[in-house]
Design a protein around this motif. Structure first.
Motif, short mmCIF file in Angstrom:
data_model
loop_
_atom_site.label_atom_id
_atom_site.label_comp_id
_atom_site.label_asym_id
_atom_site.label_seq_id
_atom_site.Cartn_x
_atom_site.Cartn_y
_atom_site.Cartn_z
N ARG A 55 9.30 -6.97 2.88
CA ARG A 55 10.56 -6.26 3.12
C ARG A 55 11.19 -5.78 1.81
O ARG A 55 11.74 -4.68 1.74
N LEU A 56 11.13 -6.60 0.78
CA LEU A 56 11.68 -6.20 -0.51
C LEU A 56 10.93 -4.99 -1.07
O LEU A 56 11.54 -4.06 -1.62
N LYS A 57 9.62 -4.97 -0.93
CA LYS A 57 8.83 -3.84 -1.42
C LYS A 57 9.11 -2.59 -0.59
O LYS A 57 9.18 -1.47 -1.13
N MET A 58 9.27 -2.76 0.71
CA MET A 58 9.63 -1.63 1.57
C MET A 58 10.98 -1.06 1.17
O MET A 58 11.15 0.17 1.07
N PHE A 86 4.63 4.57 4.00
CA PHE A 86 4.85 4.16 2.62
C PHE A 86 3.70 4.62 1.72
O PHE A 86 2.54 4.66 2.15
N ASP A 87 4.03 4.95 0.48
CA ASP A 87 2.98 5.30 -0.48
C ASP A 87 2.06 4.11 -0.70
O ASP A 87 0.85 4.26 -0.86
N ASN A 88 2.66 2.92 -0.71
CA ASN A 88 1.87 1.68 -0.74
C ASN A 88 1.46 1.39 0.70
O ASN A 88 2.18 0.75 1.45
N THR A 89 0.29 1.90 1.08
CA THR A 89 -0.13 1.83 2.49
C THR A 89 -0.32 0.41 2.98
O THR A 89 -0.36 0.18 4.20
N SER A 90 -0.42 -0.56 2.07
CA SER A 90 -0.58 -1.96 2.51
C SER A 90 0.68 -2.47 3.20
O SER A 90 0.64 -3.49 3.89
#
Length: 397
Positions: A55-58, A86-90
């Motif tokens: 959640r923090l990364k999102m 998200f650009d970070n697809t993970s």
């Protein structure tokens, strides 16, 4: 002889009885570990807060996207309300930020479902306005009632017609309505501790999953910890520094800013140490001690939110330019965040901050709010928390 024997037995019984009584009332001392590191019965770490890290990364990626002109309205809304794009697809499909906004259980919070829905709709509106009005005026000079770009010195901001820099409003509101709400009104609330004691006593694994080596109470405590320290290089040993590379996460960053001021020095260690001792107390099934540490965490986090709200309100005084509108956008999010904190052991009520919110939203929004209004709001908030406006203004952010 019988009398002597009886006397000896009587004395022995008294001594034995006294020792037994002492054993029943004296609890073994609970000692906090040097770092936030705990193990289960299998001698493996049973600290888990991966959901909070996600959640923090999102939230961080959404904030960045809202500061740029690279995504469509649908893409931004997908990030917030669907957990995708998200650009970070993970990160895709793991969590949904919008669902977590103001989502502490009603048993532990006085926020109503109507109020929670209203805030989510408000945030939807910010994202849509940014993707339409602000994007549409990206090269236009912003002014009162006109969205666009504003540059003062080295700072350039992109604001709506109401003066809101939406990436800041969203980010700071998430600090309150997600991070603070989940910590204060859920995972370290007294209600959560009480409701999860029985399963913890019985050693039931989290959600009945036998593959988990932690209980719901242990996991909840760790989830609260993860919301603050989950993005640290080594979460077990967070670094108390305001250097840019050490300011990890949302609430974490402002905790360090507040602690950096001599008037509030020690609040970082208060929170970190309370988390360690509280988790150790949970493991030892000392619920009274855990409750005391939970109270320290709730009060300390609440003060951080209060200090930052006052700080940015005061930084927003003066002519409306890129610097003051940036500060006021942060202040607005922190004022909204106050709904999820405690003052003197009681959660802040909606009507306690309604006037402050209205003052920041009225007419042409942040363009219209006066220095007199900002002083009044800041003074009232500082009084609630018991610190001076001068103390809050002196922070280095």
């Amino acid at each position: 002889m019988k009398r002597v024997l009886f006397s000896v037995l009587a004395v022995s019984a008294i001594i034995f009885s006294s020792c037994s009584s002492d054993d029943e009332v004296v609890k073994p001392e609970v000692v906090a570990p040097a770092t936030y590191s705990f193990e289960g019965a299998d001698n493996k770490s049973n600290v888990s807060f991966s959901g909070q890290v996600i959640r923090l990364k999102m939230a961080a990626e959404l904030k960045s996207a809202l500061g740029e002109n690279t995504k469509t309205e649908d893409q931004l809304m997908d990030m917030f309300s669907k957990g995708t794009g998200f650009d970070n697809t993970s990160l895709d499909g793991k969590k949904i930020l919008r669902e977590t906004v103001a989502s502490a259980p009603f048993a532990y919070t006085n926020v109503t479902s109507v109020e929670a829905d209203a805030l989510r709709l408000k945030m939807d509106g910010w994202i849509k306005d940014h993707a339409t009005t602000v994007y549409g005026n990206w090269s236009t000079d912003a002014s009162e009632g006109t969205a666009g770009k504003l540059t003062t010195g080295t700072r350039t901001v992109y604001v709506g017609a109401n003066g809101f820099e939406y990436n800041q409003a969203v980010a700071k509101t998430l600090i309150g309505a997600v991070i603070t709400d989940q910590i204060v009104n859920k995972y370290v609330s007294q209600g959560f501790i009480d409701d999860n004691k029985a399963d913890h006593e019985a050693g039931k694994p989290y959600n009945g999953d036998a593959t988990k080596n932690y209980t719901g109470l242990q996991h909840g405590w760790d989830e609260a910890y993860g919301y603050i320290f989950g993005l640290e290089t080594n979460p077990a040993t967070p670094v108390n520094s305001i250097n840019k590379e050490d300011r990890k996460g949302f609430l974490n960053s402002y905790l360090k800013s507040v602690d950096n001021d001599t008037k509030f020095k020690g609040i970082f260690n208060d929170i970190y140490n309370a988390f360690k001792l509280g988790r150790a107390a949970v493991d030892a099934k000392d619920y009274e001690l855990a409750g005391k540490q939970a109270k320290i965490i709730r009060e300390s986090i609440s003060k951080v939110i209060g200090v930052m709200a006052v700080h940015y309100l005061l930084k927003g005084k003066g002519a409306k330019d890129a610097n003051t509108l940036h500060a006021l956008s942060e202040a607005y999010g922190f004022v909204l965040s106050l709904r999820y904190v405690e003052i003197n052991g009681n959660q802040v009520q909606a009507n306690q901050i309604a006037t402050s919110i209205s003052a920041l939203e009225a007419n042409n929004g942040l363009w219209s709010v006066t220095d007199t209004q900002l002083d009044q709001i800041a003074g009232a908030l500082a009084g609630y928390f018991g610190f001076s406006v001068e103390d809050a203004l002196s922070l280095k952010d």
